[in-house]
Design a protein around this motif. Structure first.
Motif, PDB file in Angstrom:
ATOM      1  N   GLU A  35       0.966  -1.066   0.423  1.00 37.07           N
ATOM      2  CA  GLU A  35      -0.107  -0.118   0.489  1.00 37.07           C
ATOM      3  C   GLU A  35       0.625   1.129   0.182  1.00 37.07           C
ATOM      4  O   GLU A  35       1.842   1.287   0.499  1.00 37.07           O
ATOM      5  N   PHE A  36       0.540   2.479  -0.673  1.00 39.60           N
ATOM      6  CA  PHE A  36       1.167   3.463  -0.574  1.00 39.60           C
ATOM      7  C   PHE A  36      -0.016   4.049   0.959  1.00 39.60           C
ATOM      8  O   PHE A  36      -1.211   4.531   0.079  1.00 39.60           O
ATOM      9  N   PHE A  37       0.687   4.495   1.453  1.00 44.29           N
ATOM     10  CA  PHE A  37      -0.038   4.966   2.756  1.00 44.29           C
ATOM     11  C   PHE A  37       0.825   6.579   3.116  1.00 44.29           C
ATOM     12  O   PHE A  37       1.844   6.707   3.141  1.00 44.29           O
ATOM     13  N   LYS A 158      10.858  -4.485   3.626  1.00 41.43           N
ATOM     14  CA  LYS A 158       9.400  -4.607   3.250  1.00 41.43           C
ATOM     15  C   LYS A 158       9.077  -3.564   3.663  1.00 41.43           C
ATOM     16  O   LYS A 158       8.024  -3.680   2.823  1.00 41.43           O
ATOM     17  N   VAL A 159       9.192  -2.808   3.974  1.00 46.54           N
ATOM     18  CA  VAL A 159       8.525  -1.097   4.522  1.00 46.54           C
ATOM     19  C   VAL A 159       9.544  -0.194   4.041  1.00 46.54           C
ATOM     20  O   VAL A 159      10.638  -0.516   4.549  1.00 46.54           O
ATOM     21  N   LEU A 160       9.517   0.803   3.399  1.00 46.94           N
ATOM     22  CA  LEU A 160      10.127   1.880   3.074  1.00 46.94           C
ATOM     23  C   LEU A 160       9.435   3.176   3.725  1.00 46.94           C
ATOM     24  O   LEU A 160       8.314   3.491   3.736  1.00 46.94           O
ATOM     25  N   LEU A 161       9.926   3.898   4.572  1.00 43.09           N
ATOM     26  CA  LEU A 161       9.523   5.020   5.411  1.00 43.09           C
ATOM     27  C   LEU A 161       9.753   6.260   4.313  1.00 43.09           C
ATOM     28  O   LEU A 161      11.648   5.651   4.324  1.00 43.09           O
ATOM     29  N   PHE A 192       4.846   1.269   1.100  1.00 42.96           N
ATOM     30  CA  PHE A 192       5.529   2.785   1.573  1.00 42.96           C
ATOM     31  C   PHE A 192       5.053   3.483   2.199  1.00 42.96           C
ATOM     32  O   PHE A 192       3.165   3.534   2.138  1.00 42.96           O
ATOM     33  N   ILE A 193       5.800   4.158   2.973  1.00 43.31           N
ATOM     34  CA  ILE A 193       4.536   4.941   4.052  1.00 43.31           C
ATOM     35  C   ILE A 193       5.645   6.284   3.755  1.00 43.31           C
ATOM     36  O   ILE A 193       6.635   6.481   4.039  1.00 43.31           O
ATOM     37  N   ARG A 208      -4.214   5.658   0.568  1.00 42.39           N
ATOM     38  CA  ARG A 208      -5.286   5.429   1.462  1.00 42.39           C
ATOM     39  C   ARG A 208      -4.425   6.679   2.505  1.00 42.39           C
ATOM     40  O   ARG A 208      -3.399   6.898   2.559  1.00 42.39           O
ATOM     41  N   ILE A 209      -5.436   7.829   3.306  1.00 43.39           N
ATOM     42  CA  ILE A 209      -4.142   9.016   3.699  1.00 43.39           C
ATOM     43  C   ILE A 209      -4.852   8.899   5.354  1.00 43.39           C
ATOM     44  O   ILE A 209      -6.134   8.792   5.776  1.00 43.39           O
ATOM     45  N   ALA A 210      -3.493   8.729   6.376  1.00 40.89           N
ATOM     46  CA  ALA A 210      -4.396   9.014   7.697  1.00 40.89           C
ATOM     47  C   ALA A 210      -3.847  10.100   8.513  1.00 40.89           C
ATOM     48  O   ALA A 210      -2.478  10.960   7.758  1.00 40.89           O
TER      49      ALA A 210
END
Length: 363
Positions: A35-37, A158-161, A192-193, A208-210
């Motif tokens: 997810e692109f979060f 696993k996750v890119l910040l 991606f975060i 999605r967006i927080a």
């Protein structure tokens, strides 16, 4: 994405305190695999603090953070399968582009040959293969940003910040890089975060967006839902342009609500959960969902006087004042000038909402 999609990062009731100051207040959210979060909010809202907690650069005061089901709170940053792209790129000036990308791989124990091969693959991914032998100072800001991205992607985290990595770029390059980042995220399949304070950037790139404010999660959802269905006044006002009108709720049925403005003006809109008859709340109406006409075209048409027209390239923003003194803005696409009349300052006009344009807010 369906609800049974694997959760990559699970933040559970996370709290961060610095002495007596609470930077994050019981944040809970699940970020999905691939997810692109985006964490979106103004400066000081806690979005970068949350990103640093996921990376391991900040401790969790209360709560927990899980990565693909494993709690990572006790793991130091270098043992977490995540990588971070910073705002300042942090490239080694004495190394070539290829050496910069491969450096981290060698530190992880890969042979020089294997690191060079992987680094070359990453440079091809970000379309910088022809600059492999250059030093960072010989590259533009956008090219340096892509080198930093290639370096972060090389170990296959696993996750890119990404902590506001585009903020130093000019407007045109920034827009180009938004599309490039989204393309790379889809190509690699890595979660991606992304942290930003730029609303348009978040709407353009995100699955999605927080939306965050003052250390609290205000709303979580897809870009269209965040924009069209804001949950409260902060979200409505922060995301894009909107007209906020103070209203009193006169009647509430299962699906609709009748509201009145000062001066006896009335409007109808969709009802929202938690809003009751007699409540004094705000109504959000996006400027592009309003239409100007010479005569009233419906029961919700409001009479207004034109204050001025502002040309902003793609659109024309018309500022008006309603009969009750409330100011309101209408945006008309520049391509519609032939079909929609533009009223001059001082003229009277009627403002009519498109169906479903008004959104009651829980203040």
């Amino acid at each position: 994405m369906t609800d049974d999609t694997q959760i990559a990062v699970d933040v559970r009731d996370a709290v961060k305190r610095y002495g007596d100051f609470t930077a994050l207040q019981q944040i809970s959210l699940g970020i999905r695999d691939n997810e692109f979060f985006t964490l979106l909010g103004p400066s000081g809202c806690g979005k970068t603090t949350l990103l640093r907690m996921i990376a391991g650069f900040e401790d969790v005061t209360e709560g927990a953070i899980f990565l693909y089901g494993d709690e990572i709170e006790t793991l130091p940053p270098h043992q977490r399968p995540v990588n971070t792209v910073f705002q300042n790129y942090a490239l080694f000036p004495h190394m070539t582009v290829l050496e910069n990308v491969g450096f981290g791989l060698e530190m992880l124990g890969q042979s020089k040959a294997a690191a060079r091969t992987r680094a070359a693959e990453m440079l091809e991914l970000v379309q910088l293969s022809q600059f492999a032998s250059r030093k960072p100072a010989q590259l533009s800001g956008g090219q340096q940003q892509r080198v930093a991205l290639a370096r972060a992607l090389a170990p296959a985290p696993k996750v890119l910040l990404l902590d506001e990595p585009l903020s130093a770029l000019d407007q045109k390059l920034r827009k180009a890089m938004q599309i490039e980042l989204k393309h790379i995220q889809r190509e690699t399949g890595i979660t991606f975060i992304f942290v930003t304070h730029d609303q348009e950037e978040a709407l353009t790139m995100s699955d999605r967006i927080a939306v965050m404010s003052a250390g609290e999660l205000q709303q979580l959802g897809a870009p269209r839902d965040i924009y069209e269905l804001p949950r409260n006044m902060f979200v409505a006002d922060f995301i894009g342009d909107t007209n906020l009108l103070e209203v009193t709720v006169d009647e509430v049925t299962e699906c609709r609500a009748a509201c009145s403005l000062d001066g006896g003006l009335t409007l109808s809109c969709e009802a929202v959960e938690g809003v009751r008859k007699g409540a004094q709340v705000h109504l959000s109406i996006r400027p592009e969902r309003l239409v100007l006409s010479e005569t009233a075209t419906g029961a919700d048409s409001l009479r207004a006087r034109v204050l001025e027209n502002i040309f902003i390239g793609t659109d024309i923003a018309t500022l008006l004042v309603l009969d009750n003194g409330s100011e309101i803005t209408v945006r008309t696409s520049n391509s519609e000038r032939g079909s929609k009349r533009i009223f001059d300052a001082g003229q009277m006009a009627f403002v009519t909402m498109e169906r479903g344009a008004a959104r009651l807010l829980r203040d």
